[in-house]
Motif scaffolding. Structure first.
Motif, PDB file in Angstrom:
ATOM      1  N   ALA A 147      25.332  34.475  21.369  1.00  9.34           N
ATOM      2  CA  ALA A 147      26.375  33.438  21.425  1.00  9.34           C
ATOM      3  C   ALA A 147      26.036  32.273  20.508  1.00  9.34           C
ATOM      4  CB  ALA A 147      26.549  32.952  22.870  1.00  9.34           C
ATOM      5  N   ARG A 148      24.767  31.860  20.507  1.00  6.04           N
ATOM      6  CA  ARG A 148      24.366  30.723  19.668  1.00  6.04           C
ATOM      7  C   ARG A 148      24.439  31.073  18.182  1.00  6.04           C
ATOM      8  NH1 ARG A 148      24.401  29.428  24.214  1.00  6.04           N
ATOM      9  NH2 ARG A 148      26.563  29.368  23.488  1.00  6.04           N
ATOM     10  N   ALA A 203      34.574  29.735  19.823  1.00  5.62           N
ATOM     11  CA  ALA A 203      34.010  29.692  21.173  1.00  5.62           C
ATOM     12  C   ALA A 203      34.329  30.961  21.954  1.00  5.62           C
ATOM     13  CB  ALA A 203      34.549  28.474  21.915  1.00  5.62           C
ATOM     14  N   THR A 255      31.112  26.735  25.378  1.00  2.22           N
ATOM     15  CA  THR A 255      30.974  27.171  23.983  1.00  2.22           C
ATOM     16  C   THR A 255      31.945  26.444  23.061  1.00  2.22           C
ATOM     17  OG1 THR A 255      32.447  29.056  24.440  1.00  2.22           O
ATOM     18  CG2 THR A 255      30.075  29.441  24.601  1.00  2.22           C
ATOM     19  N   SER A 258      31.955  33.525  20.874  1.00  2.31           N
ATOM     20  CA  SER A 258      30.644  33.204  21.437  1.00  2.31           C
ATOM     21  C   SER A 258      30.574  33.591  22.910  1.00  2.31           C
ATOM     22  CB  SER A 258      30.366  31.709  21.266  1.00  2.31           C
ATOM     23  OG  SER A 258      29.173  31.335  21.894  1.00  2.31           O
ATOM     24  N   ARG A 259      31.565  33.193  23.685  1.00  5.26           N
ATOM     25  CA  ARG A 259      31.560  33.489  25.121  1.00  5.26           C
ATOM     26  C   ARG A 259      31.662  34.988  25.376  1.00  5.26           C
ATOM     27  NH1 ARG A 259      31.431  30.871  29.645  1.00  5.26           N
ATOM     28  NH2 ARG A 259      32.512  31.521  31.513  1.00  5.26           N
ATOM     29  N   ASP A 276      28.191  30.226  17.542  1.00  3.33           N
ATOM     30  CA  ASP A 276      28.686  28.845  17.641  1.00  3.33           C
ATOM     31  C   ASP A 276      27.764  27.826  16.986  1.00  3.33           C
ATOM     32  OD1 ASP A 276      26.653  28.264  19.593  1.00  3.33           O
ATOM     33  OD2 ASP A 276      27.969  28.930  21.209  1.00  3.33           O
TER      34      ASP A 276
END
Length: 834
Positions: free
Chosen positions: A102-103, A241, A54, A244-245, A106
């Motif tokens: 998540a997308r 990130a 990420t 996101s993770r 990020d």
């Protein structure tokens, strides 16, 4: 009048349907304007949800400003679930939505192949065979040709260093697809829809995990510092990130943001070499498309004079850029950049467009009430010309949207009888062990279903015709959480759910099977029945049901008697409504971090006729990660006390015959370090305790066993792997049920995982197993006498076998929890325990 353009633009904030809309800030709009001037794409390729980097995706999308995506070959269906009971298909749905969440953070896009995560695999040979090599490789080529990445980045090396057959195979397929994607003779049926594509280069995202001595001076390695800070977004890419993770909650991957330098190392695998820039040799300017050079200078001028306190001042020149883009012949970049511009225009206008249904679901043939809202929050003239409801009907408006004056109206329409149910597209037809069946090639790779219904708003902005498409959603107000959304879905007229996934018959006596019928429309009347094998009996043959209101439920009871002899069968349920038969169950998947999802599978339960005996009566169960073992134990006849933290006391433990720790309880239970002394004392005083598998990572306690024991990483991934009984005379293999090698037949997904690697001599290893070509692994089932009681540690995957109704697993599991009970009378029932 400007050129009419029919840009069907899905709103960025609705990338996963039914998320609360987010209007971009002025600084976000500026970043989007800058991204307009970058024409380059990069695709990250790996095997599972959580394999993606990420940090690199966030950097490439928001700093490099590349069109960035992640191709996960699987949806993670074969893993474990740390937040709930869902496994297999349900877990795959959760992890799909976690990747989309998540997308959204990020800035990447998301793709999948048809590969089914069948569980851990130790070799690429096994993986390629089970996945159906040609189908999954074709999907990778399809994604290359559809997304057209200039640069490919893999997470793993194409060899055993990857540590997992799926990981290795993802890298192998990425390299093979690199060569096949541009070949006109490969997968020629693709060319009806898309053209061939040849990426510039392919890297492996290497690092010190693979190469301990690697640094920025290592020859042949390109280094990127992804720790940069983005002033427009107010965050570093490493902080972004981490957020996101942290969406991978079902895997327990909550992450803490870090600041400062963070180097990523890219090792060239295919294509042209480069010294420092992964896009070297790729024209990422507007010069890469014929007629595009003028556009770049126009966008640069807009950025130069951009006014953060009044973004809409840039609308007129931006519309002129849009006109220029519509004249381009390059359909790929034209589509991408028109979509980006239309989203920027919407953001500059503060244009709020929403279509809400009066209920979250409807059946084909139902009437649906819609509430439509359109609000222009800028001083720019906007005219709403038409609203179209998924080609079913439309409303001609020709209405001016005045500054900050909401237009609201209601309408209704009928859902066509021909519309499909909103079952995830990859689950609509039965697939194989390793591959989902998706006949429609255009669906392959897409992360989720299209919205059940689209609503299109046709607007005129300063003479330019735009079309914005939003999904129909359901919205309500929660007293605590406020405004909430969920997707609008198409469902059958009725659902039938059988109360248990497995029914275990230990004699010829009938068992009660409860069926819940849920109406999806008003005034539902019908007949409910069960389908059982020919030699089984069911009474009554059917029940009449009458449900006055939508979402109303009625529970009916059947009594099922098994056939003769030991056997495994299937019980299915259905409801007949005016000659239409509905046999779908409904499973609602609801977590705060993803949109509410539904899974509509064929209604069935496994029925197992088995000669099985048990000792003891009351089992204490301490949950870890979600599993369905308590329900399975109840089917055997045990009373299961699912003990809460404050119930785990010495006095309460005197009331149970055995205690079981759920899967990964040592990883997930924050109180286990304080509870373990009480539990071990329970064993010392004569109790039996069974600890199911855990990982050595993030253990909540180090004092989980009476004698030294070290959790390792050994696993036996082949469900049919040979099992050797080490001591056939051990009581656990003989009482109350005789265990033979036949009891290890027909297991599902795997034998076990994270077996202990070291243990004290006080433990006795009961079984030995190994995958083909590997040494025996004896640590999967260890038993130690401690004081007057018995301590059991088992890495065998009971959490998969019991809910799947595997007969031999039931017999051995009962023997384990019966250990020691042959010496004492059973406890009485616990009144009121659950």
């Amino acid at each position: 009048m400007r050129l009419l353009a029919t840009a069907l633009c899905s709103l960025l904030c609705f990338y996963s349907t039914a998320q609360k809309p987010h209007n971009p800030s002025s600084s976000e709009l500026l970043l989007k304007l800058k991204k307009l001037n970058f024409l380059g794409s990069v695709l990250y390729v790996a095997a599972h949800p959580d394999d993606e980097n990420t940090r690199l995706i966030a950097y490439l999308s928001n700093e490099t400003l590349a069109n960035t995506a992640y191709l996960s070959l699987t949806r993670g269906d074969g893993g474990q679930n740390l937040i709930g009971p869902e496994i297999r298909e349900g877990l795959g749905i959760i992890r799909t939505q976690e990747l989309l969440a998540a997308r959204r953070i990020d800035g990447g896009q998301q793709f999948f192949s048809r590969a089914n995560d069948f569980g851990y695999s130790k070799s690429t040979d096994e993986t390629q065979q089970i996945w159906n090599r040609e189908q999954v490789l074709e999907d990778v080529v399809w994604t290359y040709r559809k997304f057209k990445p200039d640069v490919i980045i893999t997470r793993f090396p194409p060899d055993k260093r990857a540590g997992h057959g799926h990981h290795t195979t993802s890298a192998i397929f990425a390299q093979e697809a690199f060569k096949l994607s541009g070949d006109q003779t490969s997968y020629q049926h693709h060319l009806k829809y898309i053209n061939t594509w040849t990426p510039k280069r392919l890297y492996m995202n290497t690092g010190r995990w693979w190469s301990p001595d690697i640094d920025e001076n290592t020859p042949g390695v390109t280094v990127i510092d992804v720790g940069e800070y983005n002033e427009l977004l107010g965050t570093s890419y490493t902080e972004m990130a981490a957020l996101s993770r942290s969406q991978h909650k079902s895997q327990g991957f909550g992450s803490t943001g870090i600041r400062g330098q963070r180097l990523e190392f890219l090792e060239l695998q295919e294509g042209e070499s480069t010294s420092s820039d992964i896009f070297e040799g790729v024209d990422t300017s507007w010069g890469r498309v014929e007629g595009g050079k003028k556009i770049e200078s126009m966008i640069s001028e807009i950025i130069k004079v951009y006014q953060p306190d009044n973004p809409s001042n840039s609308l007129k020149p931006l519309l002129e850029v849009r006109d220029e883009i519509t004249l381009l012949k390059n359909e790929h970049w034209k589509k991408i950049k028109i979509n980006e511009i239309d989203n920027i225009i919407k953001g500059m206008l503060g244009l709020y467009l929403e279509a809400r249904a009066s209920n979250y679901s409807a059946a084909p043939g139902d009437n649906v009430n819609l509430n439509i809202e359109a609000t222009n929050r800028s001083s720019i003239p906007v005219q709403l010309e038409m609203v179209t409801y998924d080609h079913l009907s439309d409303t001609v408006m020709s209405t001016d949207l005045s500054r900050n004056v909401s237009l609201n109206y209601e309408t209704s329409l009928t859902i066509p009888q021909t519309w499909d149910y909103s079952q995830p597209y990859w689950l609509k037809e039965p697939g194989s062990l390793g591959t989902y069946k998706v006949e429609d090639i255009k669906l392959r790779g897409t992360p989720e279903n299209a919205p059940a219904m689209d609503v299109r708003f046709s607007v005129d902005v300063m003479g330019t015709k735009l079309i914005y498409t939003v999904p129909l959603v359901y919205k309500w107000n929660d007293p605590v959480d406020g405004e909430l959304y969920r997707p609008f879905v198409i469902v059958p007229a009725a659902f039938v759910n059988i109360s248990e996934p497995v029914y275990l018959f230990t004699d010829d006596q009938p068992k009660k099977v409860e069926v819940t019928v849920t109406a999806s429309q008003d005034m539902l009347r019908g007949e409910v029945s069960l389908d059982v094998p020919k030699d089984w009996l069911v009474k009554p043959s059917s029940h009449s049901i009458s449900l006055a209101a939508k979402n109303e439920e009625q529970v009916v009871e059947f009594f099922v008697a098994p056939g003769k002899g030991q056997q495994t069968a299937e019980i299915s349920a259905m409801v007949n409504v005016s000659g239409n038969v509905y046999d779908q169950s409904i499973q609602t998947i609801e977590y705060d971090h993803i949109p509410i999802q539904i899974l509509m599978s064929k209604t069935s339960a496994k029925a197992v006729k088995l000669d099985i005996k048990r000792k003891g009566n009351v089992i204490g169960y301490i949950h870890g990660a979600g599993d369905a073992i308590p329900a399975s134990l109840r089917e055997i006849g045990y009373e299961v006390w699912e003990m809460k933290d404050d119930e785990i006391t010495a006095d309460n433990l005197k009331k149970v015959d055995a205690v079981i720790l759920g899967v990964r309880a040592l990883n997930t239970n924050d109180r286990i370090d304080f509870q373990m002394p009480v539990l071990l004392d329970f064993v010392n005083r004569g109790g039996t305790m069974m600890v199911q598998y855990n990982t050595s990572f993030r253990l909540k306690t180090e004092n989980y066993a009476p004698y030294p024991l070290k959790i390792g990483r050994d696993r036996v991934s082949e469900e049919n792997a040979n099992v050797k009984i080490l001591n056939p005379k051990h009581v656990v293999l003989n009482t109350p049920n005789k265990i033979t090698n036949e009891d290890f037949e027909n297991w599902v997904q795997e034998r076990g995982l994270y077996f202990p690697s070291e243990w004290d001599d006080n433990y006795e290893a009961i079984l030995s197993s190994n995958d083909k070509g590997e040494d025996a692994k004896d640590g999967g089932l260890l038993i130690a006498k401690y004081g007057k009681g018995h301590y059991i540690y088992s890495g065998y995957s009971w959490f998969r076998q019991l809910p799947a109704g595997v007969p031999g697993a039931f017999k051995l599991f009962v023997n384990l929890v019966s250990l020691g009970q042959e010496e004492k009378p059973s406890n009485q029932n616990l009144t009121g325990s659950k």
